[in-house]
Design an enzyme around this catalytic site. Structure first.
Site, PDB file in Angstrom:
ATOM      1  N   ASP A 120      -6.498  -6.236   5.102  1.00  0.00           N
ATOM      2  CA  ASP A 120      -6.001  -4.856   4.647  1.00  0.00           C
ATOM      3  C   ASP A 120      -5.883  -4.206   6.354  1.00  0.00           C
ATOM      4  O   ASP A 120      -6.757  -4.057   6.747  1.00  0.00           O
ATOM      5  CB  ASP A 120      -6.671  -4.044   3.941  1.00  0.00           C
ATOM      6  CG  ASP A 120      -6.212  -2.779   3.641  1.00  0.00           C
ATOM      7  OD1 ASP A 120      -4.983  -2.498   4.099  1.00  0.00           O
ATOM      8  OD2 ASP A 120      -6.783  -1.779   2.889  1.00  0.00           O
ATOM      9  N   HIS A 173      -8.862   1.040  -3.632  1.00  0.00           N
ATOM     10  CA  HIS A 173      -9.479   0.611  -2.536  1.00  0.00           C
ATOM     11  C   HIS A 173     -10.243   1.815  -2.221  1.00  0.00           C
ATOM     12  O   HIS A 173      -9.800   2.949  -1.668  1.00  0.00           O
ATOM     13  CB  HIS A 173      -8.729   0.054  -1.214  1.00  0.00           C
ATOM     14  CG  HIS A 173      -9.427   0.105  -0.134  1.00  0.00           C
ATOM     15  ND1 HIS A 173      -8.803  -0.152   1.332  1.00  0.00           N
ATOM     16  CD2 HIS A 173     -10.867   0.020   0.228  1.00  0.00           C
ATOM     17  CE1 HIS A 173      -9.584  -0.336   2.099  1.00  0.00           C
ATOM     18  NE2 HIS A 173     -10.987  -0.080   1.556  1.00  0.00           N
ATOM     19  N   MET A 191      -9.323   8.119  -0.010  1.00  0.00           N
ATOM     20  CA  MET A 191     -10.216   8.435   0.895  1.00  0.00           C
ATOM     21  C   MET A 191     -10.713   9.693   0.855  1.00  0.00           C
ATOM     22  O   MET A 191     -10.086  10.805   0.064  1.00  0.00           O
ATOM     23  CB  MET A 191      -9.292   8.519   2.230  1.00  0.00           C
ATOM     24  CG  MET A 191      -8.667   7.287   2.550  1.00  0.00           C
ATOM     25  SD  MET A 191      -7.672   7.305   4.141  1.00  0.00           S
ATOM     26  CE  MET A 191      -6.630   5.798   4.059  1.00  0.00           C
ATOM     27  N   MET A 197     -11.204  -5.413   6.230  1.00  0.00           N
ATOM     28  CA  MET A 197     -10.387  -4.423   7.040  1.00  0.00           C
ATOM     29  C   MET A 197     -10.035  -5.068   8.309  1.00  0.00           C
ATOM     30  O   MET A 197     -10.760  -5.726   9.102  1.00  0.00           O
ATOM     31  CB  MET A 197     -10.904  -3.417   7.230  1.00  0.00           C
ATOM     32  CG  MET A 197     -11.392  -2.399   5.912  1.00  0.00           C
ATOM     33  SD  MET A 197      -9.819  -1.647   5.101  1.00  0.00           S
ATOM     34  CE  MET A 197      -8.692  -1.084   6.376  1.00  0.00           C
ATOM     35  N   SER A 227       0.882  -1.057   0.037  1.00  0.00           N
ATOM     36  CA  SER A 227       0.059  -0.031   0.000  1.00  0.00           C
ATOM     37  C   SER A 227       1.017   1.291  -0.223  1.00  0.00           C
ATOM     38  O   SER A 227       1.691   1.367   1.058  1.00  0.00           O
ATOM     39  CB  SER A 227      -0.884  -0.010   1.326  1.00  0.00           C
ATOM     40  OG  SER A 227      -1.394   1.420   1.441  1.00  0.00           O
ATOM     41  N   HIS A 253      -1.393  -1.353  -4.003  1.00  0.00           N
ATOM     42  CA  HIS A 253      -2.697  -1.144  -3.321  1.00  0.00           C
ATOM     43  C   HIS A 253      -2.930   0.443  -3.215  1.00  0.00           C
ATOM     44  O   HIS A 253      -1.823   1.103  -2.622  1.00  0.00           O
ATOM     45  CB  HIS A 253      -2.673  -1.791  -1.864  1.00  0.00           C
ATOM     46  CG  HIS A 253      -4.017  -1.599  -1.383  1.00  0.00           C
ATOM     47  ND1 HIS A 253      -5.129  -2.428  -1.325  1.00  0.00           N
ATOM     48  CD2 HIS A 253      -4.413  -0.842  -0.295  1.00  0.00           C
ATOM     49  CE1 HIS A 253      -5.988  -2.127  -0.519  1.00  0.00           C
ATOM     50  NE2 HIS A 253      -5.901  -1.096   0.224  1.00  0.00           N
ATOM     51  N   ASP A 294      -5.044   3.623  -1.969  1.00  0.00           N
ATOM     52  CA  ASP A 294      -6.129   3.774  -0.902  1.00  0.00           C
ATOM     53  C   ASP A 294      -6.708   5.465  -1.265  1.00  0.00           C
ATOM     54  O   ASP A 294      -5.995   6.354  -1.154  1.00  0.00           O
ATOM     55  CB  ASP A 294      -5.567   3.778   0.578  1.00  0.00           C
ATOM     56  CG  ASP A 294      -5.226   2.586   0.970  1.00  0.00           C
ATOM     57  OD1 ASP A 294      -6.063   1.629   1.018  1.00  0.00           O
ATOM     58  OD2 ASP A 294      -4.107   2.221   1.433  1.00  0.00           O
ATOM     59  N   MET A 334     -12.545   4.382  -0.310  1.00  0.00           N
ATOM     60  CA  MET A 334     -13.178   4.373   0.914  1.00  0.00           C
ATOM     61  C   MET A 334     -13.796   5.758   1.043  1.00  0.00           C
ATOM     62  O   MET A 334     -13.400   6.998   1.271  1.00  0.00           O
ATOM     63  CB  MET A 334     -11.978   4.530   2.321  1.00  0.00           C
ATOM     64  CG  MET A 334     -11.265   3.220   2.451  1.00  0.00           C
ATOM     65  SD  MET A 334      -9.672   3.143   3.108  1.00  0.00           S
ATOM     66  CE  MET A 334      -8.676   3.373   1.780  1.00  0.00           C
TER      67      MET A 334
END
Ligand code: DX5
Ligand code: ZN
Length: 222
Positions: free
Chosen positions: A174, A65, A36, A136, A7, A32, A34, A67
């Protein structure tokens, strides 16, 4: 085969291309990423423009991913940017089946993500539509948090449930993963392990990736 997904959240954002290349050369399987939005989680990270740049910086698949609230509004932007795998949170989507469809219709791999307190039972009616499930093992929002031990049982239960249904469903885990706990997660039934701080906060990120790979090879699924 167990897959390692570094990540980049914990990498130096001024040298993110280098971090991705280092991970690729050391033996990572996917990158990966992320995303957000400051609403679903109390932090902000990258947008589709950054994903499009990352796409050019590596041959590895990008595991995006999300979020974010209202994932259906953002999925098309990340597909356009070149995301290869896209997961979104079931807690954030009012239309889980439709959002999975958006990803699959584009020919990409569709996953759903579950927070630590969200039961796997919620996935019953879409389990067969999924390319993977992301569990998660920390509350999402930040890298470098401590692994939540209850995740071990959740992985085993999901693995058993998928097996009973005749599904070879890959399980991605994760949060808080390192070379100490990776072996047990594989034994529990995990297939894809995300590692952020353990790799990019280490003085020797490539060494940690190689060590993780060695653990994966020696591990036998129970
Ligand atoms: C947390 C993110 C994770 C995070 C993992 O909200 O979804 O992907 O980067 O980082 P570590 O391995 O540091 O917990
Ligand atoms: Zn993540």
């Amino acid at each position: 085969m167990i897959q390692l997904a570094p990540s980049i959240l914990s990498a130096d954002f001024t040298r993110i291309g280098e971090a991705v290349r280092l991970a690729e050369e050391a033996g990572a399987d996917v990158i990966h990423v992320d995303i957000m939005d400051g609403h679903f989680v109390p932090n902000l990270t990258l947008g589709p423009q950054a994903v499009a740049s990352l796409k050019k910086a590596t041959r590895l698949p990008l595991d995006v991913h999300l979020m974010v609230e209202r994932p259906g509004d953002f999925i098309p932007l990340f597909l356009e940017a070149g995301a290869d795998w896209v997961s979104f949170h079931v807690e954030a989507s009012a239309h889980i089946h439709r959002d999975i469809g958006l990803i699959k219709e584009a020919g990409r791999r569709a996953g759903v993500a579950l927070n630590p307190a969200t039961p796997i039972l919620l996935l019953g009616d879409v389990l067969g539509d999924l390319d993977y499930v992301l569990l998660m093992s920390v509350n999402p929002g930040f890298g470098g948090q401590r692994f939540i031990e209850a995740t071990h049982r959740k992985i085993s239960e999901l693995r058993r449930w998928a097996r009973e249904r005749g599904l070879a469903l890959p399980i991605e885990v994760d949060g808080g993963i390192n070379t100490e706990n990776a072996g047990r997660l594989i034994a529990d039934g995990a297939d894809i392990l995300v590692m952020g701080a353990a790799i990019f906060q280490s003085p020797d990120p490539a060494g940690v990736i190689r060590q993780a790979r060695a653990i994966f090879q020696g591990q036998v699924r129970t």
